[in-house]
Design a protein around this motif. Sequence first.
Motif, PDB file in Angstrom:
ATOM      1  N   THR A   1       4.333  34.048  -7.920  1.00 50.53           N
ATOM      2  CA  THR A   1       5.791  34.125  -7.967  1.00 50.53           C
ATOM      3  C   THR A   1       6.409  32.871  -7.360  1.00 50.53           C
ATOM      4  O   THR A   1       7.351  32.297  -7.903  1.00 50.53           O
ATOM      5  CB  THR A   1       6.271  35.374  -7.209  1.00 50.53           C
TER       6      THR A   1
ATOM      7  N   ASP B   1       8.106  36.680 -14.728  1.00 48.67           N
ATOM      8  CA  ASP B   1       7.343  37.181 -13.588  1.00 48.67           C
ATOM      9  C   ASP B   1       6.998  38.648 -13.825  1.00 48.67           C
ATOM     10  O   ASP B   1       7.810  39.534 -13.583  1.00 48.67           O
ATOM     11  CB  ASP B   1       8.155  37.008 -12.295  1.00 48.67           C
ATOM     12  N   GLU B   2       5.799  38.896 -14.290  1.00 52.84           N
ATOM     13  CA  GLU B   2       5.359  40.259 -14.610  1.00 52.84           C
ATOM     14  C   GLU B   2       6.448  41.036 -15.355  1.00 52.84           C
ATOM     15  O   GLU B   2       6.898  42.084 -14.903  1.00 52.84           O
ATOM     16  CB  GLU B   2       4.993  41.021 -13.332  1.00 52.84           C
TER      17      GLU B   2
HETATM   18 MG   LIG Z   1       4.780  38.082  -7.506  1.00 54.03          MG
END
Ligand SMILES: [Mg+2]
Lengths: 290, 364
Positions: free
Chosen positions: A83, A211-212
């Motif tokens: 991240t 991010d995911e």
């Molecule tokens: Mg993360």
Amino acid sequence: MANDGEHQATSRPIIGTTDSRSEERIDPILAALDPDRERPEHVICSQSLTLSFGQKRILDSITIEFRRGSITALIGPTGCGKTTFLRTLNRMNDKIPGFRYSGDVTLEGESIWGPSQDLLDLRRRVGMLFQRPNPFPMSIRDNVVAGVKAHRIAKGKQLDVLAEERLRQVGLWEAVKDRLNDSPFRLSGGQQQLLCLARALAVGPEVLLLDEPTSALDPISTEYIEQLLRQLTPALTLIIVTHNLGQARRISHNTMFLYEGELVEHGPTEDVFERSREERTQVYVTGRMG
Amino acid sequence: MATIDRAATGKPVAARHEPASLATALRRCAAFLRRNEPHLWTWGGRTAALVPLVALTLTVLVLTLKAWPAIKVNGAHFLVGSDWKPGNTYGATVHTDGVAHPLGSSYGAWPLIAGTLQSSVIAIVIAVPVSVGTAFALTERIPRWLAEILRSAIEILAGVPSVLIGLWGALTLGPLLANDVYPVIADHMPDIPVFSYFRGPTYHGEGLLTSGIVLALMIVPIIASTTRNLFAQVPPLPKEGGEALGMTDWEVGRRITIPWVRSGIIGATMLGLGRALGETIAVAMVSGSLLNTIAPNIYGTMGTIAAALVTQLDSAFTDGTGFEVRTLAELAVVLVGVLLVVNMLGRLIIRRTGHLDAPAGQGY
Ligand SMILES: [Mg+2]
Ligand SMILES: Nc1ncnc2c1ncn2[C@@H]1O[C@H](COP(=O)(O)OP(=O)(O)OP(=O)(O)O)[C@@H](O)[C@H]1O
């Protein structure tokens, strides 16, 4: 510009597509017209990027290049700095107390921290989709064009046209066309995430950081979004953090493996998964680690 | 054992057994309470919830009863008329509809109603942007330690007695504004509708605008501290979404943070408005406390309902027929009415804009 990717994306194989892709993609006449012709092959380059928050070093001398129009999966155990790396690319980390960096990140050959770099325009060009949908407290239509208004890209009637176009692109139009003025919070989680994708696409980014983006969604929504992301290339360059190794293999051209802030290995996805050069990568991708 | 039974059934207990039996009675009582705890909570809660409502209803009822003869005699003129004449309180008493009142008395409270609304609206127009700006600065922009100082300053300001603010307004702020600020504004306003209200004589510092400013000062702490708490609860994710889209801090605040807590800010504003409408002593000190004059321009002297109540009560008692006191009670009923109407408007606004609100407790 996001649209010209759609028909091409469907006609070429996704999994395992590597360097041959750029050659097979366009015939010579189109190639001459290609606006990307003059531009560097790599959209984003990270050069020995080292980053710390206070005394804590999070990223350690990361050097990697992201090829135009590719999807790169960013994998690694939790807390390894995925991240942080992603958020550095559109300077979302700058405000965090104790943020320090050395090395450099360039966008189209120009440092993102350079004096002539306009932060707001940088963020327009490098968009972001978060782990959970984060609609704004305004109508569905206004959500889609929020960034467009902020950057004064269009106004008045054009906004409606643009909103429809983007909602169609993410396949949300039919579901929301009768309630464009309603709250976005009553949409399902998957629909909200699509709305956020439409919003990010509306400002015409060149790079999309994810991010995911599907970790809070069900398998069907996930598959749908994966398919959408594939259609966004090669017009856009995508970098996607994922804990889902299957997802990484399904959608990415390249994969980078981070471990404790260190870029252990990167390369074509197939190579990273099938022929890892590093022990740690092998352990991770075969599911024997976090 | 016998004493225990008697204590529990409430029969008289012999003095020499008292210590033991009292303890037992208490214990029984505690056991009873424990057994019925859920009911106690329910009923306790219901009673507590009713207290303010009952208190309000009773107050209004008592006031209305007291005011009833005045309501009958003053009629609709009370709401639209512009005179405040107690009549000749030492002269003849006349009867209208069987109600005794001094000869020549006539009451029309329209200037007071208008003054109350005007000064409060000015206060809100000034206080809301200032408060929201302050709250924004407190949560987003300035260093933690400075925010702490500012925050406690606001809390202290909230605790300053209104008589002190009124005194300061009358002695210092009013003259200062009248000498150095109002003339400049008055000279530069164009002579077109709305703006022309800011032109003309600026008087001596007692009046509508000074009242509005003093009121604003008194309600800023209420609105600012509530809004600050609201802002602190806005989850970071939507704000980051705005930033990542290339919005400026200002745009994130205006389009995301503030709308996220929209209903809460409206609620805080209504709270402040309620305080402004009912504020008494400070306004009595800086408004000029007139009874039958609507300010000719924004600087003009005027009066409000609450200020009139406090300044007129003394002389009202000199009215031997008691009619003026009853009229003041009627004035108080009107104030309650104004407060209720404003409150309902606030709820209406919340309902009208609420359909886009972020869900409460949206988990991020
Ligand atoms: Mg993360
Ligand atoms: N704002 C911050 N201040 C200080 N340290 C931070 C901050 N954000 C992240 N870190 C630290 O940086 C390291 C990497 O965090 P990061 O969020 O990048 O991990 P990640 O790879 O995304 O993990 P996950 O897979 O769980 O999302 C962690 O050790 C974390 O504690």
